[in-house]
Design a protein around this motif. Structure first.
Motif, mmCIF file in Angstrom:
data_model
loop_
_atom_site.group_PDB
_atom_site.id
_atom_site.type_symbol
_atom_site.label_atom_id
_atom_site.label_comp_id
_atom_site.label_asym_id
_atom_site.label_seq_id
_atom_site.Cartn_x
_atom_site.Cartn_y
_atom_site.Cartn_z
ATOM 1 N N MET A 91 0.875 -0.933 0.067
ATOM 2 C CA MET A 91 0.002 -0.073 0.031
ATOM 3 C C MET A 91 0.644 1.253 -0.164
ATOM 4 O O MET A 91 1.953 1.218 0.870
ATOM 5 C CB MET A 91 -0.713 -0.132 1.259
ATOM 6 C CG MET A 91 -1.851 1.193 1.352
ATOM 7 S SD MET A 91 -2.873 1.463 2.870
ATOM 8 C CE MET A 91 -3.390 -0.352 3.192
ATOM 9 N N VAL A 92 0.585 2.033 -0.715
ATOM 10 C CA VAL A 92 1.198 3.379 -0.870
ATOM 11 C C VAL A 92 0.312 4.657 -0.456
ATOM 12 O O VAL A 92 -0.826 4.562 -0.874
ATOM 13 C CB VAL A 92 1.588 3.788 -2.282
ATOM 14 C CG1 VAL A 92 2.245 5.213 -2.426
ATOM 15 C CG2 VAL A 92 2.598 2.755 -2.791
ATOM 16 N N LEU A 93 0.901 5.326 0.493
ATOM 17 C CA LEU A 93 0.244 6.520 1.151
ATOM 18 C C LEU A 93 0.930 7.812 0.509
ATOM 19 O O LEU A 93 2.085 7.928 1.115
ATOM 20 C CB LEU A 93 0.212 6.732 2.692
ATOM 21 C CG LEU A 93 -0.526 5.417 3.584
ATOM 22 C CD1 LEU A 93 -0.415 5.306 4.890
ATOM 23 C CD2 LEU A 93 -2.101 5.213 3.003
ATOM 24 N N ALA A 94 0.302 8.698 -0.125
ATOM 25 C CA ALA A 94 0.999 9.552 -0.672
ATOM 26 C C ALA A 94 -0.034 10.841 -0.736
ATOM 27 O O ALA A 94 -1.235 10.854 -0.625
ATOM 28 C CB ALA A 94 1.588 9.482 -2.159
ATOM 29 N N ASP A 95 0.832 12.049 -1.052
ATOM 30 C CA ASP A 95 -0.135 13.272 -1.003
ATOM 31 C C ASP A 95 -0.397 13.587 -2.323
ATOM 32 O O ASP A 95 -0.438 12.903 -3.194
ATOM 33 C CB ASP A 95 0.614 14.324 -0.228
ATOM 34 C CG ASP A 95 1.912 14.947 -1.004
ATOM 35 O OD1 ASP A 95 2.326 14.240 -1.878
ATOM 36 O OD2 ASP A 95 2.769 15.804 -0.442
ATOM 37 N N LYS A 96 -1.561 14.831 -2.354
ATOM 38 C CA LYS A 96 -1.968 15.115 -3.858
ATOM 39 C C LYS A 96 -1.087 15.299 -4.954
ATOM 40 O O LYS A 96 -1.191 15.010 -5.853
ATOM 41 C CB LYS A 96 -2.856 16.396 -3.536
ATOM 42 C CG LYS A 96 -3.996 16.155 -2.801
ATOM 43 C CD LYS A 96 -4.688 17.480 -2.390
ATOM 44 C CE LYS A 96 -6.162 17.276 -1.617
ATOM 45 N NZ LYS A 96 -6.602 18.636 -1.353
ATOM 46 N N ARG A 146 -1.080 0.261 -10.050
ATOM 47 C CA ARG A 146 -2.191 -0.577 -10.323
ATOM 48 C C ARG A 146 -1.558 -1.909 -10.994
ATOM 49 O O ARG A 146 -1.700 -2.925 -10.907
ATOM 50 C CB ARG A 146 -2.931 0.051 -11.292
ATOM 51 C CG ARG A 146 -4.604 -0.711 -11.089
ATOM 52 C CD ARG A 146 -5.623 -0.033 -11.999
ATOM 53 N NE ARG A 146 -5.736 1.225 -11.505
ATOM 54 C CZ ARG A 146 -5.563 2.420 -12.183
ATOM 55 N NH1 ARG A 146 -5.246 2.192 -13.551
ATOM 56 N NH2 ARG A 146 -5.825 3.639 -11.947
ATOM 57 N N LYS A 147 -0.534 -1.495 -12.038
ATOM 58 C CA LYS A 147 0.063 -2.674 -12.782
ATOM 59 C C LYS A 147 0.898 -3.616 -11.808
ATOM 60 O O LYS A 147 0.780 -4.823 -12.231
ATOM 61 C CB LYS A 147 0.985 -2.196 -13.886
ATOM 62 C CG LYS A 147 0.490 -1.548 -15.201
ATOM 63 C CD LYS A 147 1.347 -1.115 -16.001
ATOM 64 C CE LYS A 147 0.639 -0.516 -17.471
ATOM 65 N NZ LYS A 147 1.843 -0.170 -18.243
ATOM 66 N N ARG A 148 1.159 -3.204 -10.834
ATOM 67 C CA ARG A 148 2.019 -3.913 -9.833
ATOM 68 C C ARG A 148 1.314 -4.658 -8.586
ATOM 69 O O ARG A 148 1.799 -4.908 -7.759
ATOM 70 C CB ARG A 148 3.108 -3.134 -9.312
ATOM 71 C CG ARG A 148 4.488 -3.316 -10.176
ATOM 72 C CD ARG A 148 5.046 -1.566 -10.279
ATOM 73 N NE ARG A 148 6.226 -1.732 -11.394
ATOM 74 C CZ ARG A 148 5.887 -1.594 -12.481
ATOM 75 N NH1 ARG A 148 4.582 -1.016 -12.969
ATOM 76 N NH2 ARG A 148 6.916 -1.532 -13.700
ATOM 77 N N GLY A 149 -0.055 -4.226 -8.766
ATOM 78 C CA GLY A 149 -0.931 -4.794 -7.902
ATOM 79 C C GLY A 149 -0.728 -4.225 -6.649
ATOM 80 O O GLY A 149 -1.112 -4.532 -5.253
ATOM 81 N N ILE A 150 -0.540 -2.837 -6.297
ATOM 82 C CA ILE A 150 0.033 -2.047 -5.038
ATOM 83 C C ILE A 150 -1.391 -1.012 -4.949
ATOM 84 O O ILE A 150 -1.590 -0.308 -5.891
ATOM 85 C CB ILE A 150 1.261 -1.386 -5.413
ATOM 86 C CG1 ILE A 150 2.538 -2.092 -5.398
ATOM 87 C CG2 ILE A 150 1.341 -0.317 -3.978
ATOM 88 C CD1 ILE A 150 3.618 -1.165 -5.851
#
Length: 99
Positions: free
Chosen positions: A1-6, A18-22
């Motif tokens: 899971m990746v948590l990132a800002d705007k 998405r391609k890497r299933g994350i």
């Protein structure tokens, strides 16, 4: 899971994850939301966003910023990873005992 800002909400970044299933928890900026809404049904469905999970990002960032108050850790003076990790542990112990 990746948590990132705007700032990391681009289509390319989301597609790469998405391609890497994350799973990505990234809020959509207001301008991107406006563009999607203006396109109507061709704009696609809104992206999923878990607000509760995103709140955890703030906690992690504050913890990292507390450790960066230590000059040696912020500037990465240590040459090896093990010494740097030891410095992180020492900073964590001092910060934990000060609270």
């Amino acid at each position: 899971m990746v948590l990132a800002d705007k700032a990391y909400s681009s289509r390319a970044i989301r597609e790469h994850l998405r391609k890497r299933g994350i799973r990505a928890v990234i809020p959509v900026p207001a301008d991107q939301r406006g563009h999607r809404l203006r396109r109507g049904s061709r704009g696609g469905r809104p992206l999923a966003f878990d607000r509760e999970t995103y709140k955890q990002r703030n906690t992690v960032e504050r913890c990292i910023n507390c450790r960066k108050q230590w000059r040696g850790i912020a500037n990465r003076y240590e040459k090896t990873a093990t010494i740097y990790l030891a410095g992180l542990h020492m900073a964590g112990i001092f910060l934990w005992s000060a609270r």
